[in-house]
Design a protein around this motif. Structure first.
Motif, short mmCIF file in Angstrom:
data_model
loop_
_atom_site.label_atom_id
_atom_site.label_comp_id
_atom_site.label_asym_id
_atom_site.label_seq_id
_atom_site.Cartn_x
_atom_site.Cartn_y
_atom_site.Cartn_z
N TYR A 42 0.85 -1.18 0.00
CA TYR A 42 0.00 0.00 0.00
C TYR A 42 0.90 1.24 0.00
N GLY A 43 0.36 2.33 -0.57
CA GLY A 43 1.12 3.58 -0.65
C GLY A 43 0.56 4.63 0.29
N ARG A 47 4.35 0.46 4.98
CA ARG A 47 5.28 0.76 3.88
C ARG A 47 6.61 0.04 4.07
N SER A 48 6.55 -1.19 4.52
CA SER A 48 7.77 -1.92 4.88
C SER A 48 8.16 -2.94 3.81
N HIS A 49 9.36 -3.50 3.97
CA HIS A 49 9.95 -4.36 2.94
C HIS A 49 10.73 -5.49 3.59
N LYS A 95 0.46 9.81 3.90
CA LYS A 95 0.17 10.49 2.65
C LYS A 95 1.40 11.26 2.22
N GLY A 96 1.94 10.89 1.05
CA GLY A 96 3.19 11.49 0.62
C GLY A 96 4.28 11.14 1.61
N ASP A 97 5.07 12.14 2.02
CA ASP A 97 6.15 11.86 2.96
C ASP A 97 5.74 12.16 4.41
N ARG A 98 4.45 12.44 4.64
CA ARG A 98 3.98 12.72 6.00
C ARG A 98 3.26 11.52 6.59
N ASP A 106 10.34 5.65 2.17
CA ASP A 106 9.44 4.62 1.64
C ASP A 106 8.11 5.22 1.22
N ALA A 107 7.78 5.12 -0.06
CA ALA A 107 6.50 5.64 -0.56
C ALA A 107 5.41 4.58 -0.51
N GLU A 108 5.80 3.31 -0.48
CA GLU A 108 4.83 2.23 -0.38
C GLU A 108 5.52 0.99 0.15
N GLY A 109 4.72 0.02 0.57
CA GLY A 109 5.26 -1.23 1.09
C GLY A 109 4.15 -1.97 1.81
#
Length: 222
Positions: free
Chosen positions: A68-69, A90-92, A170-173, A191-194
């Motif tokens: 998800y982003g 937003r993890s990997h 949302k975005g970088d916040r 991280d923008a999504e994960g």
């Protein structure tokens, strides 16, 4: 003039409704299909709409879903007071053995989780962090909102009871709310999504078993 004002309000409401998707439950009715377990040997089960993670041998374990982003995530959680837990966003997973950024002599194994973790803790000792703040799991290993007053915010969390969490990315916040009270609010562009990951933290040998449960997990994309 009144007609124009009313038209403007309707247009704004329409724009807001289009900016966010519908709420979607992330918990199935009778199975954990769509979720993937990674990491250690903790176990996860689903019963009556509640996902329960129970400690096992080995390292931290995560039940993951995504990616998800930009999204808003809500859930309720109840954690044994002896256990530490969290929810990754937003993890990997490390694709290969990799030196940890904050401690290069520690090699993270292939398949280990890293990224933003919203802290959930049954422990009330301030040294264990603060429910609702974000820890950079497996990477920078530091608190990402250094302005959070841990003692003040931890008092919002109810040990051994159901607690309501809300996370907005949302975005970088990234923001978090625990039982309706704002906790973390920071910006970070790593991280923008994960994936989302429900954590069962590792425990010392000879202790436990302990458990953490989640219910009413829902998400809407922004």
């Amino acid at each position: 003039m009144l007609l124009r004002s009313a038209t403007f309000v309707l247009l704004m409401l329409s724009a807001l409704s289009l900016s966010a998707g519908d709420w979607v439950s992330l918990i199935g009715t009778d199975s954990l299909d769509g979720w993937t377990k990674v990491g250690g040997e903790a176990s996860y089960s689903l019963s009556d709409g509640v996902i329960t993670g129970k400690t096992g041998p080995g390292k931290n374990t995560f039940l993951t879903k995504g990616p998800y982003g930009d999204f808003e995530l809500e859930f309720e959680v109840k954690c044994d007071q002896e256990l530490n837990s969290g929810v990754q966003i937003r993890s990997h997973l490390y694709p290969k053995p990799t030196p940890q950024e904050s401690k290069p002599d520690r090699i993270r194994e292939q398949g280990e989780m890293y990224g933003y973790q919203c802290e959930i803790t049954g422990k009330t000792n301030g040294a264990n962090g603060c429910s609702g703040n974000f820890w950079d799991e497996g990477r920078r290993t530091k608190w990402l909102d250094e302005t959070v007053n841990a003692e003040e915010k931890q008092a919002v969390y109810k040990p051994g009871q159901w607690n309501q969490f809300r996370i907005v990315a949302k975005g970088d916040r990234i923001q978090s709310f625990v039982n309706g009270v704002p906790v973390a609010d920071f910006t970070d562009d790593r991280d923008a999504e994960g994936v989302i990951g429900l954590q069962v933290h590792s425990i010392k040998k000879g202790t436990g078993p302990y458990q953490v449960s989640w219910r009413n997990i829902r998400l809407r994309e922004l």
